[in-house]
Design an enzyme around this catalytic site. Sequence first.
Site, short mmCIF file in Angstrom:
data_model
loop_
_atom_site.label_atom_id
_atom_site.label_comp_id
_atom_site.label_asym_id
_atom_site.label_seq_id
_atom_site.Cartn_x
_atom_site.Cartn_y
_atom_site.Cartn_z
N ASP A 223 0.81 -1.22 0.00
CA ASP A 223 0.00 0.00 0.00
C ASP A 223 0.84 1.27 0.00
O ASP A 223 0.43 2.31 0.54
CB ASP A 223 -0.97 0.01 1.20
N LYS B 236 1.77 2.18 -5.17
CA LYS B 236 2.29 1.65 -6.44
C LYS B 236 1.36 1.97 -7.61
O LYS B 236 1.82 2.39 -8.68
CB LYS B 236 2.46 0.12 -6.33
N GLY C 184 -4.62 -4.16 -3.82
CA GLY C 184 -5.60 -3.12 -4.11
C GLY C 184 -4.80 -1.89 -4.48
O GLY C 184 -4.17 -1.29 -3.62
N HIS C 185 -4.76 -1.58 -5.77
CA HIS C 185 -3.94 -0.46 -6.24
C HIS C 185 -4.86 0.68 -6.65
O HIS C 185 -5.68 0.53 -7.56
CB HIS C 185 -3.06 -0.90 -7.41
N GLN D 10 1.95 -5.99 -3.27
CA GLN D 10 2.42 -6.13 -1.88
C GLN D 10 3.71 -5.31 -1.70
O GLN D 10 3.86 -4.30 -2.35
CB GLN D 10 2.61 -7.59 -1.50
P1 GDP Z 1 -0.78 0.39 -3.55
O1 GDP Z 1 -1.39 -0.88 -3.09
O2 GDP Z 1 0.70 0.44 -3.33
O3 GDP Z 1 -1.13 0.76 -4.96
O4 GDP Z 1 -1.39 1.53 -2.62
P2 GDP Z 1 -2.95 1.69 -2.17
O5 GDP Z 1 -3.71 2.18 -3.33
O6 GDP Z 1 -3.42 0.45 -1.49
O7 GDP Z 1 -2.82 2.76 -1.02
C1 GDP Z 1 -2.31 4.04 -1.26
C2 GDP Z 1 -3.40 5.06 -0.88
O8 GDP Z 1 -2.82 6.33 -0.74
C3 GDP Z 1 -4.48 5.20 -1.91
O9 GDP Z 1 -5.69 5.51 -1.28
C4 GDP Z 1 -3.99 6.38 -2.76
O10 GDP Z 1 -5.06 7.07 -3.40
C5 GDP Z 1 -3.36 7.24 -1.71
N1 GDP Z 1 -2.21 8.05 -2.14
C6 GDP Z 1 -1.25 7.73 -3.06
N2 GDP Z 1 -0.29 8.69 -3.07
C7 GDP Z 1 -0.64 9.60 -2.15
C8 GDP Z 1 -0.03 10.82 -1.69
O11 GDP Z 1 1.06 11.22 -2.10
N3 GDP Z 1 -0.71 11.49 -0.70
C9 GDP Z 1 -1.88 11.08 -0.20
N4 GDP Z 1 -2.45 11.81 0.76
N5 GDP Z 1 -2.48 9.94 -0.62
C10 GDP Z 1 -1.86 9.22 -1.57
P1 IMO Z 2 -0.94 -4.11 -2.26
O1 IMO Z 2 -0.47 -4.64 -3.62
C1 IMO Z 2 -0.97 -4.64 2.06
C2 IMO Z 2 -1.01 -8.76 3.55
C3 IMO Z 2 -2.25 -9.25 4.28
C4 IMO Z 2 -1.63 -10.25 5.23
C5 IMO Z 2 -0.51 -10.86 4.39
C6 IMO Z 2 -0.89 -12.19 3.74
O2 IMO Z 2 -2.22 -3.39 -2.31
O3 IMO Z 2 0.17 -3.36 -1.61
P2 IMO Z 2 -2.47 -12.84 1.69
O4 IMO Z 2 -3.92 -12.58 1.46
O5 IMO Z 2 -1.56 -12.28 0.67
O6 IMO Z 2 -2.16 -14.28 1.96
O7 IMO Z 2 -2.15 -12.08 3.10
O8 IMO Z 2 -0.19 -9.92 3.40
N1 IMO Z 2 -1.24 -8.21 2.20
C7 IMO Z 2 -1.18 -6.91 1.90
N2 IMO Z 2 -0.99 -5.83 2.69
N3 IMO Z 2 -1.09 -4.48 0.73
C8 IMO Z 2 -1.26 -5.55 -0.07
O9 IMO Z 2 -1.24 -5.46 -1.42
C9 IMO Z 2 -1.36 -6.83 0.51
N4 IMO Z 2 -1.55 -8.07 0.01
C10 IMO Z 2 -1.47 -8.91 1.06
O10 IMO Z 2 -2.89 -8.20 4.94
O11 IMO Z 2 -1.04 -9.57 6.32
MG MG Z 3 -2.92 -1.55 -1.83
#
Ligand code: GDP
Ligand code: IMO
Ligand code: MG
Length: 424
Positions: A13, A16, A40-41, A224
């Site tokens: 998270d 990416k 979840g991107h 991840q």
């Molecule tokens: P990913 O899994 O690495 O793609 O990241 P996620 O989407 O799960 O989580 C990142 C969260 O931070 C999302 O809700 C984005 O919309 C938000 N986000 C990304 N970059 C920034 C930033 O620079 N500032 C803020 N405030 N939010 C951001």
């Molecule tokens: P993105 O790509 C954050 C965590 C789960 C759990 C562990 C194992 O959005 O960054 P799994 O379902 O993969 O067997 O769970 O990994 N986990 C993540 N945490 N971002 C993710 O993906 C994750 N994908 C799995 O919460 O601790």
């Molecule tokens: Mg994510």
Amino acid sequence: MKVDVLLGLQWGDEGKGKVVDVLTPRYDVVARFQGGPNAGHTLEFEGQKYVLRSIPSGIFQPGSVNIIGSGVVLDPVLFVQEARELEKSGVPIKEILRISRKAHLILPTHRLLDAANEKAKGAGKIGTTGKGIGPTYTDKISRNGLRVGDLEADFDTKYAAARSRHLGMLEAMGCPADAAALEALEKDWMEAAAYLRSFPLIDSEYEINQALADGKKVLCEGAQGTMLDVDYGSYPFVTSSNTVTAGACTGLGVAPRKIGDVYGIFKAYCTRVGSGPFPTELFDETGKRIRDLGHEYGAVTGRERRCGWIDLVALRYAIMINGVTKLIMMKSDVLDDFPTVKACTAYKVDGKLTDRLPFDIATANIEPVYEELPGWQTPMTAIRSEEEFPEQFRAYIDFLEKHLGVPIAIVSVGPDRTQTIERH
Ligand code: GDP
Ligand code: IMO
Ligand code: MG
């Protein structure tokens, strides 16, 4: 030509999805190399927000080619939901998305096994996303998996064998499947699998290497983060795939010498979802404030993300394992109001100072050693160039670069595409 890789350096998270979307106009091909719908991107542009799980974050770029690579595990039911949403938004998904025949399939029983495994672990549970990720990769490694390419021939026989093996396992674990519920899941799954088959199914290793031979630019998108890598993360509290650069080689069939730039992405603080060690976790008001300001709730499960200060010991480790050439710092805007910010520069393990992650990170007695820096106390979300950075923010970047030994090439100051600053 070489492939560039973009991956997370923390516990996932990091942002990416946002950065892949920003960088995509510079690439011809974007390929996911591991993970599945546990990811979840999030992407935000033109006032819209999208969450992608299995589909690469290059999908909104007209004319791009997006590939779900061999290292990915795919659940047809979740894939259909995701694909239909994109179709509704006008993305010509069938024209620009291709799926590797070698990607493994998440079956309905894999999800049931994921839940049963977690139940069996009791208080020691991993806190998985419940998407069947672990059992699917287990079947892959134990040579029992079903792959996307299997949908093209004699699938029913292969499925029946996997199903009966899984039902036996569930029975033995004291979690027998409910026959009627499973039948309903299977009906949905089979319908979704038929839709999945209407996409171009490819031998992605040939396609990607041919693209490179043709001088095309390829970006590999990780899911991840490094601390969730099955080999180098905080084992056993990890996911079941290789989230590191090496995972791009195995997950896409790209040779190690064809790796170009490695973009390592991190938040200006740190978060984690699920169980497991997190040395800099904050249990106080500051942790809560980071969660509130950063909206730190899971994109897939909605779970509260645990929050803490940035951990430079873990980041240096992640940079080493991945061979990071460029760093990307996300969400620094979340700390805009803080009078001071802290960074963990070393650990004390049983009272002894170290700059290394201990083998037994899950059980070791780790006390983070912090340096405190002045906050910038300036709203950053409207800033669009490096020249506008406040002095304290510049000092924070210099401090991080000194400790990490790699330049910070991009700074993100908000979730939107446009809130992205490239440094010279
Ligand atoms: P990913 O899994 O690495 O793609 O990241 P996620 O989407 O799960 O989580 C990142 C969260 O931070 C999302 O809700 C984005 O919309 C938000 N986000 C990304 N970059 C920034 C930033 O620079 N500032 C803020 N405030 N939010 C951001
Ligand atoms: P993105 O790509 C954050 C965590 C789960 C759990 C562990 C194992 O959005 O960054 P799994 O379902 O993969 O067997 O769970 O990994 N986990 C993540 N945490 N971002 C993710 O993906 C994750 N994908 C799995 O919460 O601790
Ligand atoms: Mg994510």
